[in-house]
Design a protein around this motif. Structure first.
Motif, PDB file in Angstrom:
ATOM      1  N   ALA A   2     -32.316  44.696  22.253  1.00  0.00           N
ATOM      2  CA  ALA A   2     -31.183  45.467  22.744  1.00  0.00           C
ATOM      3  C   ALA A   2     -29.874  45.076  22.080  1.00  0.00           C
ATOM      4  O   ALA A   2     -29.160  45.916  21.568  1.00  0.00           O
ATOM      5  CB  ALA A   2     -31.075  45.305  24.244  1.00  0.00           C
ATOM      6  N   TYR A   3     -29.558  43.793  22.060  1.00  0.00           N
ATOM      7  CA  TYR A   3     -28.292  43.331  21.490  1.00  0.00           C
ATOM      8  C   TYR A   3     -28.512  42.119  20.594  1.00  0.00           C
ATOM      9  O   TYR A   3     -29.456  41.358  20.800  1.00  0.00           O
ATOM     10  CB  TYR A   3     -27.284  42.996  22.600  1.00  0.00           C
ATOM     11  CG  TYR A   3     -26.723  44.234  23.233  1.00  0.00           C
ATOM     12  CD1 TYR A   3     -25.582  44.837  22.728  1.00  0.00           C
ATOM     13  CD2 TYR A   3     -27.356  44.838  24.305  1.00  0.00           C
ATOM     14  CE1 TYR A   3     -25.078  46.002  23.280  1.00  0.00           C
ATOM     15  CE2 TYR A   3     -26.873  46.002  24.872  1.00  0.00           C
ATOM     16  CZ  TYR A   3     -25.726  46.581  24.355  1.00  0.00           C
ATOM     17  OH  TYR A   3     -25.234  47.734  24.887  1.00  0.00           O
ATOM     18  N   CYS A  25     -29.934  36.210  30.042  1.00  0.00           N
ATOM     19  CA  CYS A  25     -30.766  36.274  28.835  1.00  0.00           C
ATOM     20  C   CYS A  25     -30.058  35.744  27.594  1.00  0.00           C
ATOM     21  O   CYS A  25     -30.583  35.848  26.488  1.00  0.00           O
ATOM     22  CB  CYS A  25     -31.252  37.699  28.597  1.00  0.00           C
ATOM     23  SG  CYS A  25     -29.963  38.853  28.074  1.00  0.00           S
ATOM     24  N   ILE A  26     -28.871  35.158  27.740  1.00  0.00           N
ATOM     25  CA  ILE A  26     -28.116  34.632  26.603  1.00  0.00           C
ATOM     26  C   ILE A  26     -28.244  33.111  26.605  1.00  0.00           C
ATOM     27  O   ILE A  26     -27.943  32.453  27.597  1.00  0.00           O
ATOM     28  CB  ILE A  26     -26.643  35.068  26.660  1.00  0.00           C
ATOM     29  CG1 ILE A  26     -26.554  36.604  26.691  1.00  0.00           C
ATOM     30  CG2 ILE A  26     -25.877  34.506  25.456  1.00  0.00           C
ATOM     31  CD1 ILE A  26     -25.169  37.153  26.906  1.00  0.00           C
ATOM     32  N   TYR A  34     -27.518  33.290  21.534  1.00  0.00           N
ATOM     33  CA  TYR A  34     -28.564  34.235  21.171  1.00  0.00           C
ATOM     34  C   TYR A  34     -28.979  35.012  22.409  1.00  0.00           C
ATOM     35  O   TYR A  34     -29.015  34.463  23.510  1.00  0.00           O
ATOM     36  CB  TYR A  34     -29.791  33.498  20.633  1.00  0.00           C
ATOM     37  CG  TYR A  34     -29.542  32.760  19.349  1.00  0.00           C
ATOM     38  CD1 TYR A  34     -29.719  33.383  18.118  1.00  0.00           C
ATOM     39  CD2 TYR A  34     -29.107  31.438  19.358  1.00  0.00           C
ATOM     40  CE1 TYR A  34     -29.491  32.698  16.932  1.00  0.00           C
ATOM     41  CE2 TYR A  34     -28.870  30.751  18.181  1.00  0.00           C
ATOM     42  CZ  TYR A  34     -29.068  31.395  16.969  1.00  0.00           C
ATOM     43  OH  TYR A  34     -28.823  30.721  15.799  1.00  0.00           O
ATOM     44  N   ILE A  35     -29.345  36.274  22.219  1.00  0.00           N
ATOM     45  CA  ILE A  35     -29.798  37.125  23.310  1.00  0.00           C
ATOM     46  C   ILE A  35     -31.311  37.268  23.222  1.00  0.00           C
ATOM     47  O   ILE A  35     -31.835  37.714  22.197  1.00  0.00           O
ATOM     48  CB  ILE A  35     -29.114  38.509  23.259  1.00  0.00           C
ATOM     49  CG1 ILE A  35     -27.603  38.331  23.430  1.00  0.00           C
ATOM     50  CG2 ILE A  35     -29.692  39.427  24.329  1.00  0.00           C
ATOM     51  CD1 ILE A  35     -26.795  39.600  23.247  1.00  0.00           C
ATOM     52  N   ASN A  36     -32.006  36.907  24.302  1.00  0.00           N
ATOM     53  CA  ASN A  36     -33.458  37.009  24.322  1.00  0.00           C
ATOM     54  C   ASN A  36     -33.849  38.479  24.452  1.00  0.00           C
ATOM     55  O   ASN A  36     -33.557  39.111  25.468  1.00  0.00           O
ATOM     56  CB  ASN A  36     -34.033  36.200  25.487  1.00  0.00           C
ATOM     57  CG  ASN A  36     -35.530  36.143  25.449  1.00  0.00           C
ATOM     58  OD1 ASN A  36     -36.202  37.127  25.194  1.00  0.00           O
ATOM     59  ND2 ASN A  36     -36.074  34.975  25.735  1.00  0.00           N
ATOM     60  N   PRO A  37     -34.518  39.026  23.435  1.00  0.00           N
ATOM     61  CA  PRO A  37     -34.857  40.455  23.456  1.00  0.00           C
ATOM     62  C   PRO A  37     -35.868  40.830  24.530  1.00  0.00           C
ATOM     63  O   PRO A  37     -35.917  41.987  24.954  1.00  0.00           O
ATOM     64  CB  PRO A  37     -35.416  40.702  22.057  1.00  0.00           C
ATOM     65  CG  PRO A  37     -35.916  39.375  21.611  1.00  0.00           C
ATOM     66  CD  PRO A  37     -34.989  38.365  22.228  1.00  0.00           C
ATOM     67  N   PHE A  75     -35.001  32.634  16.482  1.00  0.00           N
ATOM     68  CA  PHE A  75     -34.614  31.678  17.520  1.00  0.00           C
ATOM     69  C   PHE A  75     -35.605  31.707  18.688  1.00  0.00           C
ATOM     70  O   PHE A  75     -35.921  30.675  19.265  1.00  0.00           O
ATOM     71  CB  PHE A  75     -33.199  31.987  18.019  1.00  0.00           C
ATOM     72  CG  PHE A  75     -32.688  31.011  19.047  1.00  0.00           C
ATOM     73  CD1 PHE A  75     -32.190  29.769  18.656  1.00  0.00           C
ATOM     74  CD2 PHE A  75     -32.700  31.306  20.392  1.00  0.00           C
ATOM     75  CE1 PHE A  75     -31.724  28.849  19.589  1.00  0.00           C
ATOM     76  CE2 PHE A  75     -32.236  30.407  21.343  1.00  0.00           C
ATOM     77  CZ  PHE A  75     -31.740  29.176  20.943  1.00  0.00           C
ATOM     78  N   PHE A  76     -36.078  32.897  19.015  1.00  0.00           N
ATOM     79  CA  PHE A  76     -37.003  33.036  20.155  1.00  0.00           C
ATOM     80  C   PHE A  76     -38.463  33.053  19.724  1.00  0.00           C
ATOM     81  O   PHE A  76     -39.352  33.094  20.565  1.00  0.00           O
ATOM     82  CB  PHE A  76     -36.667  34.288  20.977  1.00  0.00           C
ATOM     83  CG  PHE A  76     -35.351  34.171  21.664  1.00  0.00           C
ATOM     84  CD1 PHE A  76     -35.216  33.374  22.781  1.00  0.00           C
ATOM     85  CD2 PHE A  76     -34.232  34.821  21.169  1.00  0.00           C
ATOM     86  CE1 PHE A  76     -33.985  33.239  23.415  1.00  0.00           C
ATOM     87  CE2 PHE A  76     -32.996  34.699  21.797  1.00  0.00           C
ATOM     88  CZ  PHE A  76     -32.880  33.904  22.918  1.00  0.00           C
TER      89      PHE A  76
END
Length: 77
Positions: A2-3, A25-26, A34-37, A75-76
């Motif tokens: 998403a972001y 989620c950040i 980082y934003i976890n998708p 990152f994830f």
């Protein structure tokens, strides 16, 4: 995804985006957030809160920062 958080966050790491995220989620990395998708609900609450305009929807990341999309995935990963 998403972001994506791009280069302007590097070294700044202002947590305003973290505080407004309704699903937490950040995540903080060594040099940026980082934003976890898998957790992001695509609400967009974080984008206007970023004081350095580092947050973009995944389909509108500026070309000069396109590598940050993969950096977020890694990152994830």
């Amino acid at each position: 995804m998403a972001y994506v958080i791009a280069e302007p966050c590097v070294g700044t790491k202002d947590s305003a985006c973290v505080k407004v995220c309704p699903v937490d989620c950040i995540y903080e990395g060594e040099d940026q957030y980082y934003i976890n998708p898998d957790e992001c609900i695509d609400c967009g609450a974080c984008e206007p809160e970023c004081p350095v305009s580092a947050i973009f929807s995944s389909d509108s990341v500026p070309e000069q920062w396109a590598s940050y999309t993969q950096k977020n995935v890694d990152f994830f990963g």
